[in-house]
Design an enzyme around this catalytic site. Structure first.
Site, PDB file in Angstrom:
ATOM      1  N   ASP A  37      50.082  66.767  59.923  1.00 32.50           N
ATOM      2  CA  ASP A  37      49.390  66.580  58.640  1.00 32.50           C
ATOM      3  C   ASP A  37      48.186  67.505  58.573  1.00 32.50           C
ATOM      4  O   ASP A  37      47.726  68.018  59.596  1.00 32.50           O
ATOM      5  CB  ASP A  37      48.947  65.099  58.515  1.00 32.50           C
ATOM      6  CG  ASP A  37      48.839  64.637  57.066  1.00 32.50           C
ATOM      7  OD1 ASP A  37      48.053  65.245  56.319  1.00 32.50           O
ATOM      8  OD2 ASP A  37      49.532  63.687  56.693  1.00 32.50           O
ATOM      9  N   ASP A  63      49.675  72.496  58.249  1.00 34.54           N
ATOM     10  CA  ASP A  63      49.812  72.673  56.800  1.00 34.54           C
ATOM     11  C   ASP A  63      51.242  73.155  56.583  1.00 34.54           C
ATOM     12  O   ASP A  63      51.611  74.248  57.028  1.00 34.54           O
ATOM     13  CB  ASP A  63      48.805  73.715  56.301  1.00 34.54           C
ATOM     14  CG  ASP A  63      48.911  73.942  54.804  1.00 34.54           C
ATOM     15  OD1 ASP A  63      49.962  73.603  54.201  1.00 34.54           O
ATOM     16  OD2 ASP A  63      47.952  74.478  54.226  1.00 34.54           O
ATOM     17  N   VAL A  64      52.047  72.343  55.904  1.00 31.67           N
ATOM     18  CA  VAL A  64      53.484  72.651  55.803  1.00 31.67           C
ATOM     19  C   VAL A  64      53.779  73.920  55.009  1.00 31.67           C
ATOM     20  O   VAL A  64      54.899  74.425  55.033  1.00 31.67           O
ATOM     21  CB  VAL A  64      54.297  71.469  55.207  1.00 31.67           C
ATOM     22  CG1 VAL A  64      54.237  70.252  56.109  1.00 31.67           C
ATOM     23  CG2 VAL A  64      53.859  71.143  53.779  1.00 31.67           C
ATOM     24  N   TYR A 154      56.349  68.511  39.962  1.00 24.21           N
ATOM     25  CA  TYR A 154      56.778  67.536  40.972  1.00 24.21           C
ATOM     26  C   TYR A 154      58.274  67.278  40.863  1.00 24.21           C
ATOM     27  O   TYR A 154      59.026  67.345  41.845  1.00 24.21           O
ATOM     28  CB  TYR A 154      55.985  66.243  40.751  1.00 24.21           C
ATOM     29  CG  TYR A 154      56.251  65.146  41.754  1.00 24.21           C
ATOM     30  CD1 TYR A 154      55.671  65.185  43.020  1.00 24.21           C
ATOM     31  CD2 TYR A 154      57.064  64.064  41.427  1.00 24.21           C
ATOM     32  CE1 TYR A 154      55.900  64.171  43.936  1.00 24.21           C
ATOM     33  CE2 TYR A 154      57.293  63.044  42.334  1.00 24.21           C
ATOM     34  CZ  TYR A 154      56.709  63.102  43.588  1.00 24.21           C
ATOM     35  OH  TYR A 154      56.943  62.095  44.497  1.00 24.21           O
ATOM     36  N   LYS A 158      61.359  67.968  43.579  1.00 20.99           N
ATOM     37  CA  LYS A 158      62.167  66.892  44.154  1.00 20.99           C
ATOM     38  C   LYS A 158      63.657  67.134  43.887  1.00 20.99           C
ATOM     39  O   LYS A 158      64.504  66.857  44.743  1.00 20.99           O
ATOM     40  CB  LYS A 158      61.701  65.536  43.630  1.00 20.99           C
ATOM     41  CG  LYS A 158      60.263  65.196  44.052  1.00 20.99           C
ATOM     42  CD  LYS A 158      60.100  65.207  45.572  1.00 20.99           C
ATOM     43  CE  LYS A 158      58.730  64.725  46.019  1.00 20.99           C
ATOM     44  NZ  LYS A 158      58.576  64.686  47.476  1.00 20.99           N
ATOM     45  N   THR A 189      50.643  53.952  46.746  1.00 26.50           N
ATOM     46  CA  THR A 189      49.991  54.648  47.871  1.00 26.50           C
ATOM     47  C   THR A 189      48.822  55.452  47.289  1.00 26.50           C
ATOM     48  O   THR A 189      48.602  55.448  46.073  1.00 26.50           O
ATOM     49  CB  THR A 189      50.954  55.642  48.559  1.00 26.50           C
ATOM     50  OG1 THR A 189      51.239  56.703  47.642  1.00 26.50           O
ATOM     51  CG2 THR A 189      52.245  54.991  49.013  1.00 26.50           C
TER      52      THR A 189
END
Ligand code: NAI
Length: 264
Positions: A37, A63-64, A154, A158, A189
């Protein structure tokens, strides 16, 4: 219970939220969990909490979106665990503006984290997984992959994750790697807390409630485990029935139609 006994599983975005719930669940099933993360303090805390509960976890800053960082992290996780058997592409961000209000910078950032991050992860981990005797990859998509959504960047990422999942599943089948996705519905969340869309979304969810983080974690666990040994290229919705017919069900409720009654 040890459905992931001694498996080394990387979880991106594992510091908090769904990723944390996944990491805790996998550790409870005997896995060694690499929590990856950008949130260093939270990530270390999560790893320590898993350790305090008798599990095995280690935090790796990642960091992806960073191609080089992926290579270094995969090397470090392999050195820590002796191999890699699972990857969960869970890191994700939202933007929540319509197409007309989205800057190119914001669009690119969401694509970089949610979609390119998953691509970089699969590409970096797959050869190590093959050399570790095979494994399983799960990417967290969303019901937003299937429906028009008020966050086009977003939603696009996805839907893209599903294309990536199916393609990678075909490519890596001969390496002993299964690749699947999980599409959560609404789960409260830090990603969406306080959002005005939460309560209406709950009402449009046929099961009539928010999902629990554990319910997503359980499904990801299943797909990572040998219980899912004949499943690849698939997506499982964990959404209380939203995708299957939340809109039609809500229309029936509002119109006072009893779905169990014979049609007059
Ligand atoms: P969250 O915001 O609590 O967790 C996301 C995690 O990803 C955080 O720990 C964050 O630091 C990490 N992250 C963000 N950018 C990163 C980067 N560049 N590199 C590494 N880590 C990074 O959100 P939540 O809800 O736990 O989301 C997890 C996943 O589930 C996301 O992919 C999200 O899109 C997906 N999801 C969530 C739903 C919900 O209702 N909460 C519904 C459908 C999908």
């Amino acid at each position: 219970m040890a459905r992931l006994k001694d498996k080394v599983i990387m979880v991106t975005g594992g510091a908090r939220g769904l990723g944390e719930a996944e990491a805790r669940r996998f550790a409870a099933e005997g896995a060694m969990v690499a929590i990856c993360d950008v949130l260093e303090a939270e990530g270390r805390e999560t790893a320590a909490a898993i350790g305090a509960a008798g599990g095995r976890a280690c935090f790796f800053p990642l960091d992806v979106t960073d191609e080089r960082a992926w290579e270094a992290t995969v090397r470090a996780v392999k050195a820590w665990g002796g191999g890699i058997h699972g990857l969960v592409n869970n890191a994700g961000i939202v933007n929540r503006t319509g197409t007309s209000g989205t800057t190119l910078e914001a669009w690119s950032r969401v694509l970089a984290v949610n979609l390119t991050g998953a691509f970089l992860g699969i590409r970096a981990v797959a050869p190590v997984m093959r050399d570790s005797g095979g494994g399983a990859i799960v990417s967290i998509a969303s019901v937003a992959a299937y429906t028009g959504h008020n966050d086009p960047a977003y939603s696009t990422t996805k839907a893209g994750v599903l294309g990536l999942t199916r393609s990678a599943a075909m490519e890596f089948v001969d390496w002993g790697i299964r690749v699947n996705a999980v599409s959560p519905g609404i789960i409260v969340t830090a990603l969406n807390e306080g959002g005005g869309h939460l309560e209406p979304w709950r009402r449009a969810t046929p099961l009539g409630r928010y999902g629990r983080m554990e319910e997503v974690a359980n499904t990801v666990l299943f797909l990572l485990s040998d219980e899912a040994s004949f499943i690849t290229g698939e997506d499982i919705a964990v959404d209380g029935g939203f995708k299957a017919g939340g809109a039609a069900r809500r229309i029936s409720v509002e119109a006072g139609i009893d779905l169990t009654a014979p049609i007059a």
